[in-house]
Motif scaffolding. Sequence first.
Motif, short mmCIF file in Angstrom:
data_model
loop_
_atom_site.label_atom_id
_atom_site.label_comp_id
_atom_site.label_asym_id
_atom_site.label_seq_id
_atom_site.Cartn_x
_atom_site.Cartn_y
_atom_site.Cartn_z
N PRO A 82 0.83 -1.20 0.00
CA PRO A 82 0.00 0.00 0.00
C PRO A 82 0.87 1.26 0.00
O PRO A 82 1.95 1.28 0.59
N GLY A 83 0.39 2.28 -0.68
CA GLY A 83 1.09 3.55 -0.69
C GLY A 83 0.22 4.63 -0.05
O GLY A 83 -1.01 4.55 -0.07
N THR A 84 0.85 5.61 0.52
CA THR A 84 0.14 6.73 1.12
C THR A 84 1.10 7.89 1.29
O THR A 84 2.32 7.70 1.28
N ARG A 85 0.53 9.07 1.45
CA ARG A 85 1.35 10.24 1.79
C ARG A 85 1.03 10.77 3.18
O ARG A 85 1.61 11.75 3.61
N ALA A 86 0.10 10.11 3.86
CA ALA A 86 -0.35 10.58 5.17
C ALA A 86 0.13 9.64 6.28
O ALA A 86 -0.13 8.44 6.22
N PRO A 87 0.83 10.16 7.29
CA PRO A 87 1.31 9.29 8.38
C PRO A 87 0.21 8.50 9.07
O PRO A 87 0.41 7.33 9.42
#
Length: 317
Positions: free
Chosen positions: A278-283
């Motif tokens: 999974p990818g994300t930019r939010a901690p």
Amino acid sequence: MRTTTLGRDGPVVGRLGLGAMGLSYRYAPASRSRGEAVALVRKAVDLGVNLVETAGAYASGENERLIGEAIRGRRDEVVLCTGGGLLGDLDGVLRPAGGPRALRAAVDDSLRRLHVDHIDLYLLRRVDPGVPLEESWGALAEQVWAGKIRMLGLPVVTVQEARAAEAVHEAAAMAAEVSLFTRCGLDDVVPYTVQRRIALLAGAPLGRGLLAGALSRYDDLPLDDWRRTQPRFAPRAIRHNFALTQAVAQVAARHAVTPAQVALAWLLRLGEHVVPLPGTRAPHHLEENLGGDRVRLTEQDLTDLEFLPYPAGAPEV
């Protein structure tokens, strides 16, 4: 986090990795902060994520530069995965480039951008229709023998193609887009990877965000977001697909978890060799995703998810 092994005798990795593409490519690029992206990768490593996946074609190499900066001083804590066989243009279109010369150059470019002396897992991102797979695979095998790469990974190929490639050099992994919304080919791919002890790296495990349940309208997407060009996110399709996620939300409610965690738990149930990325930019989403490893789905949950209708729109490209 539970762990597994890449290939027969590769390194031990967590059952959930980090897909880094969205940190600098395709998803609302104007809203990205390099500093925040670097911090997120480092936080992921702090939380026990040790498999980090990037590619030379993401943002014309910028994604690899970002990862190289993020793991500086922590190289021994990371199983580094990148890949080639694709060229990325400024328009976001990816084109195959599987010739031996192109692949040799791609490996050297990745080493330079990542500031490392070897790559743990190098993926052939796509089979070039103009180049025999064995020729592309053989060029990468040469890079293993030269010490630049430790292990190789295949893209989605037929079982016959996989066997032909493995006659040249064994594969430690196969990378595919796999999720509750993208299950094509699982009947063939999963048994082969189990038989050959090949890790299955599941890209886009949350359906490019759809399975997280946060996207219900086309207008929810930023104006510069690549997903606006994709069939599953067209105005009519996205409304239909959001309705499908309500079945996932119902399963999540039974366990007091999020739809994203259910989607990841479903993938983990496919086999111990499956590693979602999974990818994300939010901690906070990073921490949420890692919680998917703790969800234990019941037989009723699995039955409900198994009969989830296929979404509208073709898979992303």
